[in-house]
Design an enzyme around this catalytic site. Sequence first.
Site, PDB file in Angstrom:
ATOM      1  N   ALA A 168     -22.107 -10.614 -10.756  1.00 31.32           N
ATOM      2  CA  ALA A 168     -21.271  -9.534 -10.219  1.00 31.32           C
ATOM      3  C   ALA A 168     -21.252  -9.658  -8.699  1.00 31.32           C
ATOM      4  O   ALA A 168     -22.205  -9.299  -8.014  1.00 31.32           O
ATOM      5  CB  ALA A 168     -21.819  -8.177 -10.637  1.00 31.32           C
ATOM      6  N   ASN A 183     -34.204 -15.895 -10.037  1.00 32.64           N
ATOM      7  CA  ASN A 183     -35.034 -15.690 -11.239  1.00 32.64           C
ATOM      8  C   ASN A 183     -34.178 -15.677 -12.506  1.00 32.64           C
ATOM      9  O   ASN A 183     -34.540 -16.268 -13.527  1.00 32.64           O
ATOM     10  CB  ASN A 183     -35.808 -14.376 -11.134  1.00 32.64           C
ATOM     11  CG  ASN A 183     -37.025 -14.515 -10.234  1.00 32.64           C
ATOM     12  OD1 ASN A 183     -37.641 -15.581 -10.177  1.00 32.64           O
ATOM     13  ND2 ASN A 183     -37.369 -13.449  -9.532  1.00 32.64           N
ATOM     14  N   LEU A 223     -25.832  -7.815 -12.941  1.00 33.37           N
ATOM     15  CA  LEU A 223     -25.242  -6.684 -12.223  1.00 33.37           C
ATOM     16  C   LEU A 223     -26.298  -5.962 -11.395  1.00 33.37           C
ATOM     17  O   LEU A 223     -26.011  -4.909 -10.799  1.00 33.37           O
ATOM     18  CB  LEU A 223     -24.630  -5.684 -13.223  1.00 33.37           C
ATOM     19  CG  LEU A 223     -23.216  -5.939 -13.736  1.00 33.37           C
ATOM     20  CD1 LEU A 223     -23.114  -7.237 -14.506  1.00 33.37           C
ATOM     21  CD2 LEU A 223     -22.765  -4.787 -14.629  1.00 33.37           C
ATOM     22  N   ASN A 236     -34.592  -1.772 -13.059  1.00 36.80           N
ATOM     23  CA  ASN A 236     -35.763  -1.179 -12.387  1.00 36.80           C
ATOM     24  C   ASN A 236     -35.539   0.302 -12.072  1.00 36.80           C
ATOM     25  O   ASN A 236     -36.387   0.931 -11.443  1.00 36.80           O
ATOM     26  CB  ASN A 236     -36.113  -1.947 -11.100  1.00 36.80           C
ATOM     27  CG  ASN A 236     -35.087  -1.740  -9.995  1.00 36.80           C
ATOM     28  OD1 ASN A 236     -34.024  -1.163 -10.229  1.00 36.80           O
ATOM     29  ND2 ASN A 236     -35.390  -2.216  -8.794  1.00 36.80           N
ATOM     30  N   GLN A 292     -26.080 -28.031 -10.392  1.00 37.89           N
ATOM     31  CA  GLN A 292     -27.266 -28.903 -10.488  1.00 37.89           C
ATOM     32  C   GLN A 292     -27.914 -28.871 -11.865  1.00 37.89           C
ATOM     33  O   GLN A 292     -28.552 -29.829 -12.276  1.00 37.89           O
ATOM     34  CB  GLN A 292     -28.303 -28.508  -9.424  1.00 37.89           C
ATOM     35  CG  GLN A 292     -27.922 -29.012  -8.038  1.00 37.89           C
ATOM     36  CD  GLN A 292     -28.924 -28.650  -6.952  1.00 37.89           C
ATOM     37  OE1 GLN A 292     -28.540 -28.383  -5.837  1.00 37.89           O
ATOM     38  NE2 GLN A 292     -30.206 -28.631  -7.274  1.00 37.89           N
ATOM     39  N   THR A 298     -14.598   0.409  -8.068  1.00 40.88           N
ATOM     40  CA  THR A 298     -14.434   0.863  -9.454  1.00 40.88           C
ATOM     41  C   THR A 298     -15.084   2.232  -9.619  1.00 40.88           C
ATOM     42  O   THR A 298     -16.101   2.520  -8.988  1.00 40.88           O
ATOM     43  CB  THR A 298     -15.060  -0.177 -10.403  1.00 40.88           C
ATOM     44  OG1 THR A 298     -14.399  -1.423 -10.193  1.00 40.88           O
ATOM     45  CG2 THR A 298     -14.906   0.229 -11.860  1.00 40.88           C
ATOM     46  N   ASP A 335     -38.058  -5.397 -12.766  1.00 39.93           N
ATOM     47  CA  ASP A 335     -37.397  -5.716 -11.497  1.00 39.93           C
ATOM     48  C   ASP A 335     -37.064  -7.206 -11.491  1.00 39.93           C
ATOM     49  O   ASP A 335     -37.964  -8.033 -11.694  1.00 39.93           O
ATOM     50  CB  ASP A 335     -38.342  -5.360 -10.335  1.00 39.93           C
ATOM     51  CG  ASP A 335     -37.621  -5.368  -9.001  1.00 39.93           C
ATOM     52  OD1 ASP A 335     -36.961  -6.386  -8.687  1.00 39.93           O
ATOM     53  OD2 ASP A 335     -37.712  -4.356  -8.275  1.00 39.93           O
ATOM     54  N   TYR A 377     -26.063  -6.465   2.001  1.00 39.15           N
ATOM     55  CA  TYR A 377     -25.279  -6.487   0.760  1.00 39.15           C
ATOM     56  C   TYR A 377     -24.187  -7.554   0.836  1.00 39.15           C
ATOM     57  O   TYR A 377     -24.100  -8.423  -0.038  1.00 39.15           O
ATOM     58  CB  TYR A 377     -24.673  -5.108   0.556  1.00 39.15           C
ATOM     59  CG  TYR A 377     -23.883  -4.930  -0.726  1.00 39.15           C
ATOM     60  CD1 TYR A 377     -24.530  -4.786  -1.948  1.00 39.15           C
ATOM     61  CD2 TYR A 377     -22.488  -4.870  -0.706  1.00 39.15           C
ATOM     62  CE1 TYR A 377     -23.802  -4.595  -3.125  1.00 39.15           C
ATOM     63  CE2 TYR A 377     -21.765  -4.676  -1.874  1.00 39.15           C
ATOM     64  CZ  TYR A 377     -22.417  -4.538  -3.078  1.00 39.15           C
ATOM     65  OH  TYR A 377     -21.707  -4.349  -4.237  1.00 39.15           O
TER      66      TYR A 377
HETATM   67  P1  NAD Z   1     -25.307   0.930  -9.770  1.00 46.53           P
HETATM   68  O1  NAD Z   1     -26.129   1.163  -8.569  1.00 46.53           O
HETATM   69  O2  NAD Z   1     -24.941   2.096 -10.624  1.00 46.53           O
HETATM   70  O3  NAD Z   1     -25.992  -0.151 -10.712  1.00 46.53           O
HETATM   71  C1  NAD Z   1     -26.872  -1.152 -10.264  1.00 46.53           C
HETATM   72  C2  NAD Z   1     -28.023  -1.235 -11.265  1.00 46.53           C
HETATM   73  O4  NAD Z   1     -28.922  -2.277 -10.874  1.00 46.53           O
HETATM   74  C3  NAD Z   1     -28.844   0.057 -11.315  1.00 46.53           C
HETATM   75  O5  NAD Z   1     -29.088   0.396 -12.654  1.00 46.53           O
HETATM   76  C4  NAD Z   1     -30.133  -0.309 -10.580  1.00 46.53           C
HETATM   77  O6  NAD Z   1     -31.223   0.466 -10.988  1.00 46.53           O
HETATM   78  C5  NAD Z   1     -30.252  -1.781 -10.946  1.00 46.53           C
HETATM   79  N1  NAD Z   1     -31.066  -2.561 -10.000  1.00 46.53           N
HETATM   80  C6  NAD Z   1     -30.970  -2.594  -8.645  1.00 46.53           C
HETATM   81  N2  NAD Z   1     -31.869  -3.453  -8.137  1.00 46.53           N
HETATM   82  C7  NAD Z   1     -32.539  -3.985  -9.188  1.00 46.53           C
HETATM   83  C8  NAD Z   1     -33.601  -4.917  -9.309  1.00 46.53           C
HETATM   84  N3  NAD Z   1     -34.154  -5.482  -8.232  1.00 46.53           N
HETATM   85  N4  NAD Z   1     -34.061  -5.217 -10.551  1.00 46.53           N
HETATM   86  C9  NAD Z   1     -33.521  -4.638 -11.658  1.00 46.53           C
HETATM   87  N5  NAD Z   1     -32.511  -3.739 -11.595  1.00 46.53           N
HETATM   88  C10 NAD Z   1     -32.027  -3.418 -10.379  1.00 46.53           C
HETATM   89  O7  NAD Z   1     -23.994   0.172  -9.275  1.00 46.53           O
HETATM   90  P2  NAD Z   1     -22.719  -0.338 -10.091  1.00 46.53           P
HETATM   91  O8  NAD Z   1     -21.537   0.282  -9.480  1.00 46.53           O
HETATM   92  O9  NAD Z   1     -22.939  -0.193 -11.544  1.00 46.53           O
HETATM   93  O10 NAD Z   1     -22.714  -1.874  -9.675  1.00 46.53           O
HETATM   94  C11 NAD Z   1     -23.178  -2.890 -10.552  1.00 46.53           C
HETATM   95  C12 NAD Z   1     -22.950  -4.254  -9.910  1.00 46.53           C
HETATM   96  O11 NAD Z   1     -21.567  -4.425  -9.607  1.00 46.53           O
HETATM   97  C13 NAD Z   1     -23.708  -4.445  -8.597  1.00 46.53           C
HETATM   98  O12 NAD Z   1     -24.208  -5.763  -8.541  1.00 46.53           O
HETATM   99  C14 NAD Z   1     -22.653  -4.245  -7.534  1.00 46.53           C
HETATM  100  O13 NAD Z   1     -22.929  -4.996  -6.378  1.00 46.53           O
HETATM  101  C15 NAD Z   1     -21.405  -4.739  -8.240  1.00 46.53           C
HETATM  102  N6  NAD Z   1     -20.185  -4.108  -7.689  1.00 46.53           N
HETATM  103  C16 NAD Z   1     -19.838  -2.840  -8.046  1.00 46.53           C
HETATM  104  C17 NAD Z   1     -18.694  -2.265  -7.503  1.00 46.53           C
HETATM  105  C18 NAD Z   1     -18.215  -0.895  -7.907  1.00 46.53           C
HETATM  106  O14 NAD Z   1     -17.173  -0.447  -7.391  1.00 46.53           O
HETATM  107  N7  NAD Z   1     -18.862  -0.178  -8.817  1.00 46.53           N
HETATM  108  C19 NAD Z   1     -17.930  -2.980  -6.578  1.00 46.53           C
HETATM  109  C20 NAD Z   1     -18.343  -4.243  -6.206  1.00 46.53           C
HETATM  110  C21 NAD Z   1     -19.475  -4.817  -6.787  1.00 46.53           C
END
Ligand code: NAD
Length: 344
Positions: free
Chosen positions: A134, A119, A93, A51, A182, A195, A75, A165
């Site tokens: 993730a 979903n 993710l 999104n 299930q 990361t 979304d 979160y």
């Molecule tokens: P990021 O914010 O760069 O990426 C998240 C992506 O999800 C973005 O492209 C955003 O636009 C998209 N998004 C958010 N809400 C959405 C929705 N409702 N529908 C569709 N798309 C949506 O963050 P990231 O660092 O790339 O993290 C990716 C995943 O890894 C996340 O779930 C985050 O919780 C998890 N994570 C990341 C880290 C890290 O250190 N980078 C650590 C722990 C967990």
Amino acid sequence: MVENRHFYNRHENYVEPSSAVIVVAGGAGFLGSHLCTQLIDSRHSVFCVDNFHTGRPQNVEHLKASERFTLVHHDINEPLPAAIPRCDQIYNLACPASPVHYQYDRVKTALTCSLGTLNLLKRAADDNARFFQASTSEIYGDPEVHPQTENYRGNVNTVGPRSCYDEGKRFAETLVTDFGAQHGLTTRIVRIFNTYGPRMHPDDGRVVSNFIVQALRGEDITIYGSGEQTRSFCFVDDLVEGFVRLMNANADIDGPINIGNPNETTVNQLAEQILAMAGSSSKIVYHPLPVDDPRRRKPDISRALTRLNWSPQVPLQDGLSRTIAYFLDEMRNSGRNQTNAFAS
Ligand code: NAD
Ligand code: UDP
């Protein structure tokens, strides 16, 4: 051409399907864009669903030339579009990851973790696809056990500024586990520790990108609290390799797996290292520590090692050097190219 869908051995611990159809939700974000790149390089067809809350189309611009790559503006709080064909695997993710961004609309963050995940799970059930969630080291909260093993249950505030979160991700783990059981789905949960790497947004707000951008711009380095809190930083290429191994592991994986780099460092040490590497004369300034900021964090990766034969390969110095080079490049291009990270 009819695609060959047989399986091949890539590693003794897992088999990766060839030419699979894979949905990557959150694929235009930092981690998602690297995952999409690796999956396209492995000859899969990828539907990148995003999104663009924190992700950007330019993160996956280099993949658009591939006929196996499709970018879908969507979304996940709505069911996946029917136009996406039956898929073999779904990586979830989708969720803002930086405290600044996930606190921007806390209710939306909680819903993305719950309704959004549901979903995607429903679609996985319809397609009989493997599902990958993730999750995060944040589910351990401010940990009383150090380093954190997967069986540590955490110390999380249910009503603090990070709760949308932390608790959202905890609920998602429950939902993925129960829905999978299930509906007879194969599900995988990764707990990601901090990361970093190229394609982090300069306004991402997390510590590595903040410090590098501040150092390169000659701005003050903003340390929150005393700087003696610790994190363990993993380079993105290592993490993505762990993702693919976990998704495709042929062993039964009972429960979540930590993926991260156990090399623990204080925020002060990180600031000094980045300043030295960037050759910057920025000065360090101290700001108040945000509420509920965890004091220390370090993964126990024994399970990743034994189950996936995975361990991080990129030392912090090398990863930082590649990340600094990326941000330098972005800065140099910012005057010429309005779509790059420093311009948006
Ligand atoms: P990021 O914010 O760069 O990426 C998240 C992506 O999800 C973005 O492209 C955003 O636009 C998209 N998004 C958010 N809400 C959405 C929705 N409702 N529908 C569709 N798309 C949506 O963050 P990231 O660092 O790339 O993290 C990716 C995943 O890894 C996340 O779930 C985050 O919780 C998890 N994570 C990341 C880290 C890290 O250190 N980078 C650590 C722990 C967990
Ligand atoms: N942090 C900091 N300065 C910044 C950004 C973050 O000192 O400009 C601190 C933050 O308070 C935390 C650590 O660095 O203690 C890691 O923060 P980040 O937001 O990267 O990740 P998380 O807190 O989610 O682990």
